[in-house]
Design an enzyme around this catalytic site. Structure first.
Site, PDB file in Angstrom:
ATOM      1  N   CYS A  45      -8.098  31.379   1.691  1.00 37.94           N
ATOM      2  CA  CYS A  45      -7.017  31.097   0.741  1.00 37.94           C
ATOM      3  C   CYS A  45      -7.574  30.800  -0.637  1.00 37.94           C
ATOM      4  O   CYS A  45      -8.762  30.519  -0.809  1.00 37.94           O
ATOM      5  CB  CYS A  45      -6.207  29.872   1.201  1.00 37.94           C
ATOM      6  N   CYS A  49      -3.037  27.413  -2.595  1.00 36.16           N
ATOM      7  CA  CYS A  49      -2.219  27.858  -1.457  1.00 36.16           C
ATOM      8  C   CYS A  49      -1.301  26.728  -0.973  1.00 36.16           C
ATOM      9  O   CYS A  49      -1.728  25.586  -0.804  1.00 36.16           O
ATOM     10  CB  CYS A  49      -3.105  28.328  -0.320  1.00 36.16           C
ATOM     11  N   CYS A  76      -5.115  35.273   3.361  1.00 38.71           N
ATOM     12  CA  CYS A  76      -3.898  34.558   3.743  1.00 38.71           C
ATOM     13  C   CYS A  76      -2.681  35.363   3.280  1.00 38.71           C
ATOM     14  O   CYS A  76      -2.609  35.800   2.124  1.00 38.71           O
ATOM     15  CB  CYS A  76      -3.896  33.176   3.101  1.00 38.71           C
ATOM     16  N   CYS A  79      -0.642  33.120   0.271  1.00 37.54           N
ATOM     17  CA  CYS A  79      -1.106  32.983  -1.125  1.00 37.54           C
ATOM     18  C   CYS A  79      -1.753  34.251  -1.669  1.00 37.54           C
ATOM     19  O   CYS A  79      -2.037  34.325  -2.864  1.00 37.54           O
ATOM     20  CB  CYS A  79      -2.047  31.796  -1.259  1.00 37.54           C
TER      21      CYS A  79
END
Length: 250
Positions: A45, A49, A76, A79
């Site tokens: 991330c 995030c 991810c 994000c």
């Protein structure tokens, strides 16, 4: 060391790392400066995030998103860390020791580089900041270029611009130790290792010096071999010698 002890060391190191605070605060200003992976979910991330906070034992920090991907983590879906693209502005000018490039982010000056020509400087910048959008703006960076060039002839002058130091916690510790070496003085790699409380880290100190992107502002040229001879310098030993000779006369 058993597994429990290694895990405790990992957790302690994670909690001490300033990136942990940035991650927990979902600091958007840190996006693009590092990424973090979560072992329990298999994803990585960006710092901002909004996902549920990860536990420190599952977190690892990465200087580049490619490092997280090489370690087997996927982006991810929330994000979209693989879509982060930071913008840097840079300028190129002349100096007494060749052409000079300075680059700045929203956080401050992140690069001061020597080079033989504009093409070589731009290639060096692209290699160091591969995931950024680079825009040349000599006029906007003119004052910063002048400050950087002035450090060559007036090394005892403070570099007033804010620095955006990018590196691991160890590298930043080394770089801060280098900034504490006064103009006209030198230190060996062993001495720097002792100053940061890691007497066996001389080789790691040398590698941190080589990774420095802020010539003169982080004066890695002031670090020499234990026998007093000059060691390698990212921008050439002759430049290192010239900088030290100017500082000795100042």
């Amino acid at each position: 060391m058993n597994a429990a002890a290694r895990m405790k060391d990992h957790i302690d190191a994670t909690l001490r790392d300033p990136r942990w605070t940035q991650m927990r605060n979902r600091d958007e200003r840190a996006d693009g400066s590092f990424w973090y992976s979560v072992r329990s979910t298999g994803v990585y991330c960006k710092p901002s995030c909004a996902a549920r906070p990860a536990r420190p034992e599952n977190v690892a920090f990465h200087h580049r998103r490619e490092d997280a991907e090489r370690a087997g983590f996927r982006p991810c879906a929330r994000c979209r860390p693989d879509r982060v693209r930071e913008a840097l502005h840079y300028g190129i000018g002349d100096s007494p020791l060749g052409m000079l490039l300075v680059a700045a982010s929203e956080r401050g000056v992140c690069a001061i580089l020597f080079g033989e020509n504009a093409g070589a400087l731009e290639a060096d910048l692209r290699q160091r900041f591969a995931q950024t959008e680079l825009t040349r703006d000599d006029a906007a960076l003119a004052a910063t270029l002048a400050q950087a060039a002035a450090l060559i002839e007036h090394p005892d002058t403070a570099f007033k611009a804010t620095l955006d130091l990018r590196g691991t916690p160890f590298q930043r510790k080394v770089w801060e130790a280098l900034r504490a070496i006064p103009a006209g003085n030198t230190a060996s790699y062993k001495e720097v290792a002792l100053r940061i409380g890691m007497p066996d880290a001389s080789r790691a100190v040398a590698l941190a010096c080589g990774a420095n992107a802020l010539a003169m502002a982080v004066p890695c040229h002031r670090v020499i071999r234990g026998d007093g001879s000059l060691s390698g310098y990212r921008w050439g030993v002759e430049r290192k010698r010239a900088l030290l000779e100017r500082e000795a006369r100042a």
